[in-house]
Design a protein around this motif. Sequence first.
Motif, short mmCIF file in Angstrom:
data_model
loop_
_atom_site.label_atom_id
_atom_site.label_comp_id
_atom_site.label_asym_id
_atom_site.label_seq_id
_atom_site.Cartn_x
_atom_site.Cartn_y
_atom_site.Cartn_z
N VAL A 32 0.87 -1.18 0.00
CA VAL A 32 0.00 0.00 0.00
C VAL A 32 0.91 1.22 0.00
O VAL A 32 1.77 1.37 0.86
CB VAL A 32 -0.94 0.00 1.22
CG1 VAL A 32 -1.82 1.25 1.21
CG2 VAL A 32 -1.79 -1.27 1.23
N VAL A 33 0.69 2.09 -0.99
CA VAL A 33 1.56 3.25 -1.19
C VAL A 33 0.73 4.52 -1.13
O VAL A 33 -0.21 4.71 -1.90
CB VAL A 33 2.29 3.16 -2.54
CG1 VAL A 33 3.12 4.41 -2.78
CG2 VAL A 33 3.16 1.92 -2.60
N ASP A 34 1.09 5.38 -0.21
CA ASP A 34 0.41 6.66 0.00
C ASP A 34 1.19 7.74 -0.74
O ASP A 34 2.37 7.96 -0.47
CB ASP A 34 0.37 6.95 1.50
CG ASP A 34 -0.48 8.14 1.88
OD1 ASP A 34 -0.82 8.96 0.99
OD2 ASP A 34 -0.79 8.26 3.08
N THR A 35 0.54 8.42 -1.67
CA THR A 35 1.20 9.46 -2.45
C THR A 35 0.77 10.87 -2.02
O THR A 35 1.12 11.84 -2.68
CB THR A 35 0.94 9.30 -3.96
OG1 THR A 35 -0.46 9.39 -4.20
CG2 THR A 35 1.50 7.99 -4.47
N ARG A 36 0.03 10.98 -0.93
CA ARG A 36 -0.40 12.30 -0.47
C ARG A 36 0.79 13.14 -0.02
O ARG A 36 1.81 12.63 0.41
CB ARG A 36 -1.38 12.17 0.70
CG ARG A 36 -2.71 11.57 0.32
CD ARG A 36 -3.60 11.37 1.54
NE ARG A 36 -2.95 10.48 2.48
CZ ARG A 36 -3.10 10.53 3.80
NH1 ARG A 36 -3.89 11.44 4.35
NH2 ARG A 36 -2.48 9.67 4.59
N THR A 37 0.62 14.44 -0.11
CA THR A 37 1.67 15.35 0.36
C THR A 37 1.77 15.30 1.88
O THR A 37 0.83 14.84 2.56
CB THR A 37 1.36 16.80 -0.06
OG1 THR A 37 0.17 17.23 0.62
CG2 THR A 37 1.21 16.93 -1.57
N GLU A 38 2.87 15.79 2.39
CA GLU A 38 3.04 15.84 3.84
C GLU A 38 1.93 16.66 4.49
O GLU A 38 1.40 16.29 5.55
CB GLU A 38 4.41 16.42 4.19
CG GLU A 38 4.69 16.46 5.67
CD GLU A 38 6.06 17.00 6.01
OE1 GLU A 38 6.32 17.17 7.20
OE2 GLU A 38 6.86 17.27 5.10
N VAL A 80 0.27 -3.63 -6.01
CA VAL A 80 0.45 -2.31 -5.43
C VAL A 80 -0.90 -1.63 -5.39
O VAL A 80 -1.63 -1.62 -6.39
CB VAL A 80 1.45 -1.46 -6.25
CG1 VAL A 80 1.58 -0.06 -5.65
CG2 VAL A 80 2.80 -2.14 -6.32
N VAL A 81 -1.23 -1.05 -4.24
CA VAL A 81 -2.46 -0.27 -4.10
C VAL A 81 -2.04 1.16 -3.79
O VAL A 81 -1.47 1.44 -2.74
CB VAL A 81 -3.36 -0.81 -2.97
CG1 VAL A 81 -4.65 0.01 -2.89
CG2 VAL A 81 -3.67 -2.29 -3.17
N VAL A 82 -2.31 2.07 -4.71
CA VAL A 82 -1.95 3.47 -4.55
C VAL A 82 -3.11 4.21 -3.89
O VAL A 82 -4.27 3.98 -4.21
CB VAL A 82 -1.61 4.12 -5.91
CG1 VAL A 82 -1.13 5.56 -5.72
CG2 VAL A 82 -0.57 3.31 -6.66
N PRO A 103 1.38 -5.11 -13.57
CA PRO A 103 0.01 -5.26 -14.05
C PRO A 103 -1.05 -5.34 -12.95
O PRO A 103 -2.23 -5.12 -13.22
CB PRO A 103 0.05 -6.57 -14.85
CG PRO A 103 1.22 -7.31 -14.31
CD PRO A 103 2.22 -6.26 -13.91
N ARG A 104 -0.65 -5.61 -11.72
CA ARG A 104 -1.62 -5.72 -10.62
C ARG A 104 -1.79 -4.41 -9.85
O ARG A 104 -2.46 -4.37 -8.83
CB ARG A 104 -1.19 -6.84 -9.66
CG ARG A 104 -1.18 -8.20 -10.35
CD ARG A 104 -0.74 -9.31 -9.40
NE ARG A 104 -1.69 -9.43 -8.31
CZ ARG A 104 -1.38 -9.91 -7.11
NH1 ARG A 104 -0.14 -10.29 -6.85
NH2 ARG A 104 -2.30 -10.00 -6.17
#
Length: 131
Positions: A32-38, A80-82, A103-104
């Motif tokens: 699980v990948v968090d791309t939010r800003t600080e 990967v879950v963004v 691909p996932r």
Amino acid sequence: MGVDEVLAAARQGVRRLRPHEVVDAAARGALVVDTRTEAHRREQGELPGALVIDRTVLEWRLDPTSPWRIPEATGPDLQVVVVCRHGYSSSLAAASLRAVGLPRATDLEGGVQAWVAAGLPLGEGPADVRP
């Protein structure tokens, strides 16, 4: 083509996950990948168990063939879950990850707002930030 069409194309044929499905996917080994800003993470809270990767370097950190990848980027079979605030930029990021050989890759439908609405916990940190 406008942004709405780009977003629709990014989501075409992709099964996006709901909040509880993200919890289940993580338990099965999804990254699980968090791309939010600080600033957004400070405002909303930290997503437990997520790695924080800046959107500007996401592909380099997760492409298993990249010399700049993180150790968790183990291969093309990695799920990967963004995650982002609302579930829009995460859809575009997941599409980009699929284009570089994951691909996932998918995203959290509704973003952290949906996570909170589902009654799932957020933390205060510290976040696992990957430069």
